[in-house]
Motif scaffolding. Structure first.
Motif, mmCIF file in Angstrom:
data_model
loop_
_atom_site.group_PDB
_atom_site.id
_atom_site.type_symbol
_atom_site.label_atom_id
_atom_site.label_comp_id
_atom_site.label_asym_id
_atom_site.label_seq_id
_atom_site.Cartn_x
_atom_site.Cartn_y
_atom_site.Cartn_z
ATOM 1 N N SER A 85 0.812 -1.226 0.000
ATOM 2 C CA SER A 85 0.000 0.000 0.000
ATOM 3 C C SER A 85 0.838 1.265 0.000
ATOM 4 O O SER A 85 0.498 2.252 -0.665
ATOM 5 C CB SER A 85 -0.939 0.001 1.209
ATOM 6 N N ILE A 86 1.934 1.267 0.750
ATOM 7 C CA ILE A 86 2.745 2.469 0.876
ATOM 8 C C ILE A 86 3.367 2.875 -0.453
ATOM 9 O O ILE A 86 3.622 4.057 -0.699
ATOM 10 C CB ILE A 86 3.818 2.269 1.962
ATOM 11 N N TYR A 87 3.568 1.899 -1.345
ATOM 12 C CA TYR A 87 4.246 2.183 -2.612
ATOM 13 C C TYR A 87 3.299 2.131 -3.807
ATOM 14 O O TYR A 87 3.724 1.941 -4.942
ATOM 15 C CB TYR A 87 5.423 1.216 -2.787
ATOM 16 N N LEU A 88 2.010 2.347 -3.525
ATOM 17 C CA LEU A 88 1.044 2.340 -4.618
ATOM 18 C C LEU A 88 1.230 3.528 -5.556
ATOM 19 O O LEU A 88 1.086 3.382 -6.779
ATOM 20 C CB LEU A 88 -0.384 2.345 -4.060
ATOM 21 N N ARG A 89 1.513 4.703 -5.016
ATOM 22 C CA ARG A 89 1.601 5.874 -5.891
ATOM 23 C C ARG A 89 2.712 5.738 -6.939
ATOM 24 O O ARG A 89 2.441 5.960 -8.132
ATOM 25 C CB ARG A 89 1.775 7.151 -5.081
ATOM 26 N N PRO A 90 3.948 5.396 -6.559
ATOM 27 C CA PRO A 90 4.953 5.225 -7.618
ATOM 28 C C PRO A 90 4.607 4.101 -8.585
ATOM 29 O O PRO A 90 4.949 4.178 -9.776
ATOM 30 C CB PRO A 90 6.240 4.933 -6.843
ATOM 31 N N PHE A 91 3.924 3.056 -8.118
ATOM 32 C CA PHE A 91 3.486 1.978 -9.006
ATOM 33 C C PHE A 91 2.466 2.506 -10.014
ATOM 34 O O PHE A 91 2.557 2.236 -11.230
ATOM 35 C CB PHE A 91 2.872 0.851 -8.167
ATOM 36 N N LEU A 92 1.503 3.275 -9.545
ATOM 37 C CA LEU A 92 0.459 3.780 -10.434
ATOM 38 C C LEU A 92 1.015 4.799 -11.423
ATOM 39 O O LEU A 92 0.548 4.895 -12.570
ATOM 40 C CB LEU A 92 -0.673 4.406 -9.620
ATOM 41 N N GLU A 93 2.007 5.564 -11.008
ATOM 42 C CA GLU A 93 2.602 6.540 -11.918
ATOM 43 C C GLU A 93 3.562 5.882 -12.919
ATOM 44 O O GLU A 93 3.507 6.164 -14.117
ATOM 45 C CB GLU A 93 3.354 7.603 -11.109
ATOM 46 N N GLY A 94 4.408 4.986 -12.412
ATOM 47 C CA GLY A 94 5.453 4.447 -13.267
ATOM 48 C C GLY A 94 5.057 3.233 -14.074
ATOM 49 O O GLY A 94 5.573 3.021 -15.182
ATOM 50 N N VAL A 95 4.154 2.400 -13.544
ATOM 51 C CA VAL A 95 3.784 1.153 -14.218
ATOM 52 C C VAL A 95 2.437 1.299 -14.934
ATOM 53 O O VAL A 95 2.320 1.007 -16.127
ATOM 54 C CB VAL A 95 3.722 -0.017 -13.210
ATOM 55 N N THR A 96 1.433 1.767 -14.212
ATOM 56 C CA THR A 96 0.117 1.925 -14.817
ATOM 57 C C THR A 96 0.063 3.163 -15.707
ATOM 58 O O THR A 96 -0.737 3.229 -16.646
ATOM 59 C CB THR A 96 -0.971 2.019 -13.727
ATOM 60 N N GLY A 97 0.915 4.156 -15.413
ATOM 61 C CA GLY A 97 0.992 5.350 -16.251
ATOM 62 C C GLY A 97 -0.149 6.323 -16.056
ATOM 63 O O GLY A 97 -0.598 6.957 -17.017
ATOM 64 N N LEU A 98 -0.608 6.491 -14.816
ATOM 65 C CA LEU A 98 -1.723 7.384 -14.544
ATOM 66 C C LEU A 98 -1.216 8.802 -14.291
ATOM 67 O O LEU A 98 -0.203 9.002 -13.627
ATOM 68 C CB LEU A 98 -2.511 6.901 -13.330
ATOM 69 N N GLU A 99 -1.934 9.782 -14.820
ATOM 70 C CA GLU A 99 -1.637 11.170 -14.483
ATOM 71 C C GLU A 99 -2.313 11.515 -13.166
ATOM 72 O O GLU A 99 -3.167 10.786 -12.673
ATOM 73 C CB GLU A 99 -2.068 12.110 -15.606
ATOM 74 N N LEU A 100 -1.933 12.649 -12.584
ATOM 75 C CA LEU A 100 -2.238 12.922 -11.185
ATOM 76 C C LEU A 100 -3.728 12.886 -10.874
ATOM 77 O O LEU A 100 -4.141 12.294 -9.872
ATOM 78 C CB LEU A 100 -1.654 14.283 -10.786
ATOM 79 N N ASN A 101 -4.563 13.503 -11.698
ATOM 80 C CA ASN A 101 -5.991 13.556 -11.392
ATOM 81 C C ASN A 101 -6.613 12.158 -11.400
ATOM 82 O O ASN A 101 -7.419 11.812 -10.529
ATOM 83 C CB ASN A 101 -6.717 14.457 -12.396
ATOM 84 N N VAL A 102 -6.244 11.355 -12.399
ATOM 85 C CA VAL A 102 -6.774 9.989 -12.471
ATOM 86 C C VAL A 102 -6.251 9.164 -11.304
ATOM 87 O O VAL A 102 -6.987 8.378 -10.690
ATOM 88 C CB VAL A 102 -6.404 9.331 -13.814
ATOM 89 N N LEU A 103 -4.972 9.356 -10.978
ATOM 90 C CA LEU A 103 -4.383 8.637 -9.845
ATOM 91 C C LEU A 103 -5.145 8.953 -8.561
ATOM 92 O O LEU A 103 -5.440 8.049 -7.762
ATOM 93 C CB LEU A 103 -2.912 9.030 -9.711
ATOM 94 N N SER A 104 -5.490 10.220 -8.355
ATOM 95 C CA SER A 104 -6.237 10.600 -7.159
ATOM 96 C C SER A 104 -7.597 9.913 -7.118
ATOM 97 O O SER A 104 -8.055 9.474 -6.054
ATOM 98 C CB SER A 104 -6.422 12.120 -7.109
ATOM 99 N N MET A 105 -8.248 9.798 -8.270
ATOM 100 C CA MET A 105 -9.546 9.129 -8.319
ATOM 101 C C MET A 105 -9.415 7.639 -8.004
ATOM 102 O O MET A 105 -10.276 7.052 -7.335
ATOM 103 C CB MET A 105 -10.175 9.327 -9.693
ATOM 104 N N VAL A 106 -8.337 7.025 -8.489
ATOM 105 C CA VAL A 106 -8.112 5.602 -8.203
ATOM 106 C C VAL A 106 -7.888 5.384 -6.711
ATOM 107 O O VAL A 106 -8.440 4.455 -6.111
ATOM 108 C CB VAL A 106 -6.912 5.078 -9.027
ATOM 109 N N LEU A 107 -7.100 6.251 -6.088
ATOM 110 C CA LEU A 107 -6.867 6.130 -4.648
ATOM 111 C C LEU A 107 -8.143 6.401 -3.858
ATOM 112 O O LEU A 107 -8.380 5.779 -2.815
ATOM 113 C CB LEU A 107 -5.758 7.089 -4.213
ATOM 114 N N LEU A 108 -8.972 7.306 -4.366
ATOM 115 C CA LEU A 108 -10.264 7.531 -3.722
ATOM 116 C C LEU A 108 -11.127 6.274 -3.816
ATOM 117 O O LEU A 108 -11.803 5.893 -2.858
ATOM 118 C CB LEU A 108 -10.982 8.710 -4.372
ATOM 119 N N GLY A 109 -11.074 5.611 -4.980
ATOM 120 C CA GLY A 109 -11.816 4.363 -5.142
ATOM 121 C C GLY A 109 -11.351 3.304 -4.170
ATOM 122 O O GLY A 109 -12.157 2.535 -3.620
ATOM 123 N N LEU A 110 -10.046 3.263 -3.918
ATOM 124 C CA LEU A 110 -9.513 2.324 -2.924
ATOM 125 C C LEU A 110 -10.111 2.617 -1.550
ATOM 126 O O LEU A 110 -10.509 1.702 -0.821
ATOM 127 C CB LEU A 110 -7.990 2.440 -2.889
#
Length: 395
Positions: free
Chosen positions: A237-262
């Motif tokens: 969980s602690i390293y989800l943000r770098p995973f979502l940015e570097g592997v999934t390729g999400l930009e910041l707004n979409v990344l925030s929505m994904v974390l909100l979904g979590l």
């Protein structure tokens, strides 16, 4: 072999009414505790700039609160063993208010860290008592639901703390953001004064007694399962943000929505866990970490697909957030007469597990790659499921 884990006479009798107003006011306290514990995460940059320190030094705000939480969880109950438990809860809430004031008004880094240490004292002190207090406020039948309601405050804090802290910090400043929690804390204190019943101390808790619980092999196995679950969960969980940015390729707004979904998934899981745990506790203890292990492996395989990853993370929130509810319910069944001692040991273990998960996950993330961190999480969570099955069979 069929295993039945039941709650017993430590809580109210089944005919007694559960004090839901008291449980709800404690849920507000958990919202404040968890929110304040993680609030600095979204405010590190302005904190560092204002106090003329590095962001790494500002990150000590999380570390110091964790250290004092461990110390208080192990020694606080023994130190306050003869004091009415209502007074102890009021004390920890007052310490929380003073902490927010100290942080908001801190003229330098030292005062800031003192304020953060007070947060840790409140966290370790209250959480170590929480299950024992709920067992005195709720009937046997309602105890799992009461624990779930208490953890609902945690779930809301995990959803709101980071985005709300970031937003308020940008609008009014980080000091004002912390100061907002002061009137909320005072309101919680007044609410507790009104609705919490007197709860005279019923047992003497000592540090030796806390660690002596580990002589109970069933309890020791359950604590080991709890530790593995939290290390594994936080390693990922602690390293989800770098995973979502570097592997999934999400930009910041979409990344925030994904974390909100979590976070929303976590709220959903917490809302149903009380009903399920009451009837199928062993299945829950095994199923939650097992499901998370599978999800970790699926994230390794499918992490480059944004829609799939987002769906998997909603399920991750659904299965991860209820874990404390499940293990607190189990603890109330296994050591019903020693819940304060057991709570102290459990809180210390969880805080150390969070730190251990962050350390182990970070080392693997930097050296072998993100996938190794997720694989470690899957292995640890699978181990937790195995130990949970063993603890249940020994119950």
């Amino acid at each position: 072999m069929t295993v039945e884990l039941t709650l017993n006479e430590t809580s109210l009798t089944d005919d007694a009414a559960t004090s839901w107003s008291a449980v709800t006011c404690l849920s507000l306290l958990t919202f404040l505790l968890v929110g304040l514990e993680f609030l600095p995460v979204s405010l590190l940059t302005p904190i560092a700039r204002d106090l003329s320190i590095s962001e790494g030094q500002a990150g000590l705000a999380i570390t110091v609160s964790g250290v004092f939480a461990v110390i208080t969880s192990l020694f606080g109950n023994a130190f306050l063993a003869k004091i009415d438990r209502k007074s102890v809860v009021l004390l920890y809430t007052a310490v929380l208010v003073v902490s927010s004031l100290a942080v908001a008004l801190a003229p330098n880094f030292l005062v800031f860290l003192v304020g953060r240490s007070l947060v840790g004292i409140s966290i370790g002190g209250f959480w170590s008592l929480s299950t024992a207090i709920l067992a005195r406020l709720a009937s046997d039948r309602d105890l799992p639901k009461a624990i779930a309601l208490l953890q609902g405050g945690t779930a809301f804090a995990l959803v709101l703390a980071a985005p709300l802290g970031s937003f308020l910090g940008g609008v009014m400043g980080w000091r004002e953001t912390f100061f907002i929690t002061v009137p909320i804390g005072i309101a919680a204190l007044v609410w507790q004064l009104v609705v919490l019943p007197r709860m005279p101390a019923t047992s003497t808790v000592s540090v030796a007694g806390i660690f002596g619980l580990l002589r109970n092999r069933t309890f020791a196995i359950g604590m080991a399962a709890t530790g593995l679950a939290f290390i594994g969960q936080n390693a990922l969980s602690i390293y989800l943000r770098p995973f979502l940015e570097g592997v999934t390729g999400l930009e910041l707004n979409v990344l925030s929505m994904v974390l909100l979904g979590l976070g929303v998934g976590g709220l959903a899981g917490t809302s149903v866990i009380g009903f399920v745990a009451r009837r199928h506790l062993l299945l829950v203890l095994i199923g939650l970490p097992a499901a998370l292990a599978v999800l970790a492996l699926l994230l390794i395989a499918l992490g480059s697909f944004a829609a799939v990853t987002a769906s998997l993370l909603v399920m991750w929130g659904f299965f991860s957030t209820p874990i404390p509810v499940a293990w607190n319910t189990w603890m109330a069944a296994i050591v019903p007469g020693e819940l304060e001692a057991a709570g102290g040991l459990q809180v210390a273990l969880i805080q150390l597990a969070i730190a251990g998960g962050a350390l182990a996950g970070g080392m693997l993330f930097d050296t072998a790659g993100w996938w190794s961190t997720f694989l470690l999480a899957a292995c640890l969570l699978a181990g937790s499921a195995v130990l949970a099955a063993l603890a249940g069979r020994r119950a």
